[in-house]
Motif scaffolding. Sequence first.
Motif, PDB file in Angstrom:
ATOM      1  N   GLU A  69      -4.527   5.762   1.760  1.00 21.14           N
ATOM      2  CA  GLU A  69      -3.660   6.611   0.938  1.00 21.14           C
ATOM      3  C   GLU A  69      -3.531   8.009   1.547  1.00 21.14           C
ATOM      4  OE1 GLU A  69      -4.978   6.634  -3.117  1.00 21.14           O
ATOM      5  OE2 GLU A  69      -4.349   4.562  -3.449  1.00 21.14           O
ATOM      6  N   GLN A 107       0.831  -1.209   0.000  1.00 21.15           N
ATOM      7  CA  GLN A 107       0.000   0.000   0.000  1.00 21.15           C
ATOM      8  C   GLN A 107       0.864   1.256   0.000  1.00 21.15           C
ATOM      9  OE1 GLN A 107      -3.605   0.252   0.158  1.00 21.15           O
ATOM     10  NE2 GLN A 107      -3.186   2.376  -0.321  1.00 21.15           N
ATOM     11  N   ARG A 125      -8.620  12.337  -2.534  1.00 23.75           N
ATOM     12  CA  ARG A 125      -8.875  11.024  -1.940  1.00 23.75           C
ATOM     13  C   ARG A 125      -9.928  11.086  -0.851  1.00 23.75           C
ATOM     14  NH1 ARG A 125      -5.301  11.448  -4.881  1.00 23.75           N
ATOM     15  NH2 ARG A 125      -4.403   9.766  -6.081  1.00 23.75           N
ATOM     16  N   THR A 181       1.357   4.017  -3.079  1.00 25.29           N
ATOM     17  CA  THR A 181       1.009   5.415  -2.818  1.00 25.29           C
ATOM     18  C   THR A 181       2.199   6.329  -3.094  1.00 25.29           C
ATOM     19  OG1 THR A 181      -0.597   4.726  -1.150  1.00 25.29           O
ATOM     20  CG2 THR A 181       0.100   7.023  -1.100  1.00 25.29           C
TER      21      THR A 181
END
Length: 154
Positions: free
Chosen positions: A87, A20, A65, A24
């Motif tokens: 994120e 992750q 986001r 990102t």
Amino acid sequence: MLRERLTAEMKAAMKAGEKQKLSTVRMIQAALKDKDIEARVSGNGTGQIDEAEILSLLQKMIKQRTEAASVYEQGGRPELAEGERAEVAIIATFLPQQMDEAETRAAIAAAVAETAAAGPKDMGKVIAVLKGKYAGQMDFSKASGLVKEALAGK
């Protein structure tokens, strides 16, 4: 300095197997490259955006986001909303400490005095000074309301 930190974080995420975080950080670097290309095309001498513009880009990414997460929540897709929030948390680690409301009000008062703003018509001048000094540290969507409030009495 922020560019080097992004590269170091990407390498650390690769070594640690943090998928992750790695994706990102790569996304941030891709957006940064896009902005650098824009700067080159527009005739910016260095061909790279400066630290303030990087911080502004990161804030924009967080806003995007956050909005996407709320849309996913409304659409009944909590797993996608959670991914967006993850994120946001990772991107936020690259921003400096955010100013609280009291600090923001003090900065606005100083900017109003510096620009000799006489009323709401001078809001643009005040915001420009704030963006120059506090990029990445201040939430300008909230600050604009506070600036409007500060200038309303003048």
